[in-house]
Scaffold this motif. Structure first.
Motif, PDB file in Angstrom:
ATOM      1  N   ASN A  80      65.037   8.188  -6.720  1.00 47.30           N
ATOM      2  CA  ASN A  80      64.384   8.497  -5.444  1.00 47.30           C
ATOM      3  C   ASN A  80      64.958   7.721  -4.270  1.00 47.30           C
ATOM      4  OD1 ASN A  80      62.563  10.304  -6.674  1.00 47.30           O
ATOM      5  ND2 ASN A  80      61.364   8.564  -7.400  1.00 47.30           N
ATOM      6  N   ILE A  81      66.137   7.176  -4.441  1.00 53.48           N
ATOM      7  CA  ILE A  81      66.746   6.364  -3.386  1.00 53.48           C
ATOM      8  C   ILE A  81      67.928   7.128  -2.785  1.00 53.48           C
ATOM      9  CG2 ILE A  81      67.818   4.147  -2.825  1.00 53.48           C
ATOM     10  CD1 ILE A  81      64.915   3.911  -3.814  1.00 53.48           C
ATOM     11  N   ILE A  82      67.990   7.135  -1.469  1.00 53.28           N
ATOM     12  CA  ILE A  82      69.068   7.810  -0.743  1.00 53.28           C
ATOM     13  C   ILE A  82      69.935   6.750  -0.077  1.00 53.28           C
ATOM     14  CG2 ILE A  82      69.605   9.379   1.172  1.00 53.28           C
ATOM     15  CD1 ILE A  82      66.809  10.642   0.646  1.00 53.28           C
ATOM     16  N   CYS A  83      71.241   6.889  -0.214  1.00 49.77           N
ATOM     17  CA  CYS A  83      72.153   5.986   0.485  1.00 49.77           C
ATOM     18  C   CYS A  83      72.069   6.303   1.976  1.00 49.77           C
ATOM     19  CB  CYS A  83      73.585   6.156  -0.013  1.00 49.77           C
ATOM     20  SG  CYS A  83      74.768   5.142   0.909  1.00 49.77           S
ATOM     21  N   ASP A  84      71.748   5.302   2.767  1.00 54.08           N
ATOM     22  CA  ASP A  84      71.572   5.514   4.205  1.00 54.08           C
ATOM     23  C   ASP A  84      72.889   5.610   4.963  1.00 54.08           C
ATOM     24  OD1 ASP A  84      68.631   5.563   4.670  1.00 54.08           O
ATOM     25  OD2 ASP A  84      68.758   3.641   3.624  1.00 54.08           O
ATOM     26  N   SER A  85      74.010   5.485   4.264  1.00 53.09           N
ATOM     27  CA  SER A  85      75.297   5.648   4.921  1.00 53.09           C
ATOM     28  C   SER A  85      75.904   7.018   4.620  1.00 53.09           C
ATOM     29  CB  SER A  85      76.265   4.545   4.491  1.00 53.09           C
ATOM     30  OG  SER A  85      77.523   4.736   5.091  1.00 53.09           O
ATOM     31  N   CYS A  86      75.989   7.377   3.334  1.00 52.53           N
ATOM     32  CA  CYS A  86      76.640   8.647   2.965  1.00 52.53           C
ATOM     33  C   CYS A  86      75.641   9.743   2.595  1.00 52.53           C
ATOM     34  CB  CYS A  86      77.623   8.426   1.820  1.00 52.53           C
ATOM     35  SG  CYS A  86      76.841   8.026   0.242  1.00 52.53           S
ATOM     36  N   ASP A  87      74.353   9.429   2.599  1.00 47.10           N
ATOM     37  CA  ASP A  87      73.273  10.385   2.315  1.00 47.10           C
ATOM     38  C   ASP A  87      73.248  10.914   0.883  1.00 47.10           C
ATOM     39  OD1 ASP A  87      72.132  10.233   4.872  1.00 47.10           O
ATOM     40  OD2 ASP A  87      73.561  11.696   5.655  1.00 47.10           O
ATOM     41  N   LYS A  88      73.878  10.207  -0.062  1.00 48.42           N
ATOM     42  CA  LYS A  88      73.782  10.615  -1.467  1.00 48.42           C
ATOM     43  C   LYS A  88      72.348  10.420  -1.936  1.00 48.42           C
ATOM     44  CE  LYS A  88      78.425   9.415  -2.944  1.00 48.42           C
ATOM     45  NZ  LYS A  88      79.199   8.386  -3.634  1.00 48.42           N
ATOM     46  N   HIS A  89      71.800  11.453  -2.567  1.00 45.11           N
ATOM     47  CA  HIS A  89      70.448  11.376  -3.121  1.00 45.11           C
ATOM     48  C   HIS A  89      70.546  10.925  -4.568  1.00 45.11           C
ATOM     49  CE1 HIS A  89      68.243  13.531   0.137  1.00 45.11           C
ATOM     50  NE2 HIS A  89      69.499  13.797   0.451  1.00 45.11           N
ATOM     51  N   GLY A  90      69.719   9.969  -4.946  1.00 45.53           N
ATOM     52  CA  GLY A  90      69.759   9.463  -6.313  1.00 45.53           C
ATOM     53  C   GLY A  90      70.990   8.608  -6.529  1.00 45.53           C
ATOM     54  N   ILE A  91      70.991   7.421  -5.965  1.00 45.35           N
ATOM     55  CA  ILE A  91      72.151   6.527  -6.055  1.00 45.35           C
ATOM     56  C   ILE A  91      72.506   6.271  -7.514  1.00 45.35           C
ATOM     57  CG2 ILE A  91      72.926   4.155  -5.647  1.00 45.35           C
ATOM     58  CD1 ILE A  91      71.368   4.197  -3.024  1.00 45.35           C
ATOM     59  N   MET A  92      73.766   6.496  -7.855  1.00 48.26           N
ATOM     60  CA  MET A  92      74.282   6.207  -9.197  1.00 48.26           C
ATOM     61  C   MET A  92      74.842   4.794  -9.192  1.00 48.26           C
ATOM     62  SD  MET A  92      73.797   8.842 -11.129  1.00 48.26           S
ATOM     63  CE  MET A  92      74.839   8.462 -12.512  1.00 48.26           C
ATOM     64  N   GLY A  93      74.573   4.058 -10.264  1.00 47.57           N
ATOM     65  CA  GLY A  93      75.070   2.688 -10.350  1.00 47.57           C
ATOM     66  C   GLY A  93      74.147   1.734  -9.621  1.00 47.57           C
ATOM     67  N   MET A  94      74.723   0.689  -9.101  1.00 46.59           N
ATOM     68  CA  MET A  94      73.911  -0.340  -8.449  1.00 46.59           C
ATOM     69  C   MET A  94      73.419   0.114  -7.080  1.00 46.59           C
ATOM     70  SD  MET A  94      75.797  -3.830  -9.623  1.00 46.59           S
ATOM     71  CE  MET A  94      77.477  -3.308  -9.371  1.00 46.59           C
ATOM     72  N   ARG A  95      72.253  -0.384  -6.741  1.00 46.05           N
ATOM     73  CA  ARG A  95      71.634  -0.115  -5.440  1.00 46.05           C
ATOM     74  C   ARG A  95      71.709  -1.401  -4.629  1.00 46.05           C
ATOM     75  NH1 ARG A  95      65.131   0.110  -4.923  1.00 46.05           N
ATOM     76  NH2 ARG A  95      64.974   0.213  -2.657  1.00 46.05           N
ATOM     77  N   TRP A  96      72.087  -1.279  -3.376  1.00 46.70           N
ATOM     78  CA  TRP A  96      72.224  -2.427  -2.482  1.00 46.70           C
ATOM     79  C   TRP A  96      71.222  -2.252  -1.351  1.00 46.70           C
ATOM     80  CZ3 TRP A  96      75.958  -5.805  -4.263  1.00 46.70           C
ATOM     81  CH2 TRP A  96      76.817  -5.297  -5.233  1.00 46.70           C
ATOM     82  N   LYS A  97      70.207  -3.110  -1.294  1.00 50.13           N
ATOM     83  CA  LYS A  97      69.123  -2.993  -0.317  1.00 50.13           C
ATOM     84  C   LYS A  97      69.242  -4.090   0.734  1.00 50.13           C
ATOM     85  CE  LYS A  97      64.110  -2.567  -0.032  1.00 50.13           C
ATOM     86  NZ  LYS A  97      64.242  -1.372   0.775  1.00 50.13           N
ATOM     87  N   CYS A  98      69.281  -3.678   2.000  1.00 55.68           N
ATOM     88  CA  CYS A  98      69.365  -4.635   3.099  1.00 55.68           C
ATOM     89  C   CYS A  98      68.049  -5.409   3.186  1.00 55.68           C
ATOM     90  CB  CYS A  98      69.640  -3.910   4.416  1.00 55.68           C
ATOM     91  SG  CYS A  98      69.810  -5.042   5.817  1.00 55.68           S
ATOM     92  N   LYS A  99      68.147  -6.727   3.319  1.00 53.77           N
ATOM     93  CA  LYS A  99      66.957  -7.574   3.424  1.00 53.77           C
ATOM     94  C   LYS A  99      66.493  -7.722   4.866  1.00 53.77           C
ATOM     95  CE  LYS A  99      66.726 -11.280   0.855  1.00 53.77           C
ATOM     96  NZ  LYS A  99      67.084 -12.550   0.164  1.00 53.77           N
ATOM     97  N   VAL A 100      67.297  -7.227   5.812  1.00 51.95           N
ATOM     98  CA  VAL A 100      66.964  -7.351   7.228  1.00 51.95           C
ATOM     99  C   VAL A 100      66.356  -6.055   7.758  1.00 51.95           C
ATOM    100  CG1 VAL A 100      67.897  -7.795   9.533  1.00 51.95           C
ATOM    101  CG2 VAL A 100      68.793  -9.058   7.552  1.00 51.95           C
ATOM    102  N   CYS A 101      66.980  -4.935   7.439  1.00 46.93           N
ATOM    103  CA  CYS A 101      66.531  -3.636   7.949  1.00 46.93           C
ATOM    104  C   CYS A 101      65.459  -3.035   7.036  1.00 46.93           C
ATOM    105  CB  CYS A 101      67.714  -2.673   8.039  1.00 46.93           C
ATOM    106  SG  CYS A 101      69.004  -3.254   9.157  1.00 46.93           S
ATOM    107  N   PHE A 102      64.525  -2.340   7.635  1.00 49.10           N
ATOM    108  CA  PHE A 102      63.462  -1.699   6.872  1.00 49.10           C
ATOM    109  C   PHE A 102      64.010  -0.489   6.116  1.00 49.10           C
ATOM    110  CE2 PHE A 102      60.163   1.587   6.574  1.00 49.10           C
ATOM    111  CZ  PHE A 102      59.254   0.916   5.766  1.00 49.10           C
TER     112      PHE A 102
END
Length: 179
Positions: A80-102
């Protein structure tokens, strides 16, 4: 570590050029087990993209020879996670979450290609249910060029090719010999 994960040399690396040099990638092909004389517990066997295959420490003797580069190859998915840069739905592999931006997440490819503010700290999630690993901002860190064989890559003959047309997908009867 699991079989299929992609790795690079880590902080305790002391094995010279077995991996073909810094930035080269390999695949975990065997996990150590207790009582084994060839692959003891807290070790793994890595098949490097250069063809070398050997054991490395993943906690054995308190040392860690490897760093995890990617785990998408073993089917890790953040559904259920979308990459906010390339808009891929359902990130495959590791997820990188910004600690500054909501609510700002990146896939590995976008994170590694600096698609977000390098002054921001991130959390890395190795699986959908894992605890995050906190990471410092990357703005002043040096980059290492990644080298290896990757999905979608086009592989061609090298300068030392000595195997005729064995890589030609056509049947031998369809190949016209040179005159």
């Amino acid at each position: 570590m699991e079989v299929g994960m992609r790795v690079v040399r880590g902080l305790d690396w002391k094995w010279g050029g077995q991996d073909d040099g810094e930035g080269h990638v390999g695949t975990v092909v065997e996990i150590g087990r207790q009582g084994s004389t060839t692959t003891p517990d807290k070790t793994v066997v890595v098949q490097w993209d250069n063809g070398t295959r050997t054991n490395y420490r993943t906690g054995y003797q308190g040392a860690f020879d490897l760093l995890l580069y990617d785990n998408a190859q073993i089917g890790v998915r953040h559904s259920n996670i979308i990459c906010d840069s390339c808009d891929k739905h359902g990130i495959m592999g590791m997820r990188w979450k910004c600690k500054v931006c909501f609510d700002y997440d990146l896939c590995t490819q976008c994170y590694m290609n600096n698609k977000h503010d390098l002054g921001h700290a991130f959390e890395r999630y190795e699986t959908a249910h894992s605890q995050p690993v906190s990471l410092v901002p990357r703005q002043n860190l040096s980059r290492i060029i990644l080298k290896g064989i990757f999905q979608g890559v086009k592989v061609v003959r090298g300068p030392d090719w000595d195997w005729g047309n064995q890589d030609d997908p056509r049947p031998p009867s369809a190949i016209t010999p040179p005159l």
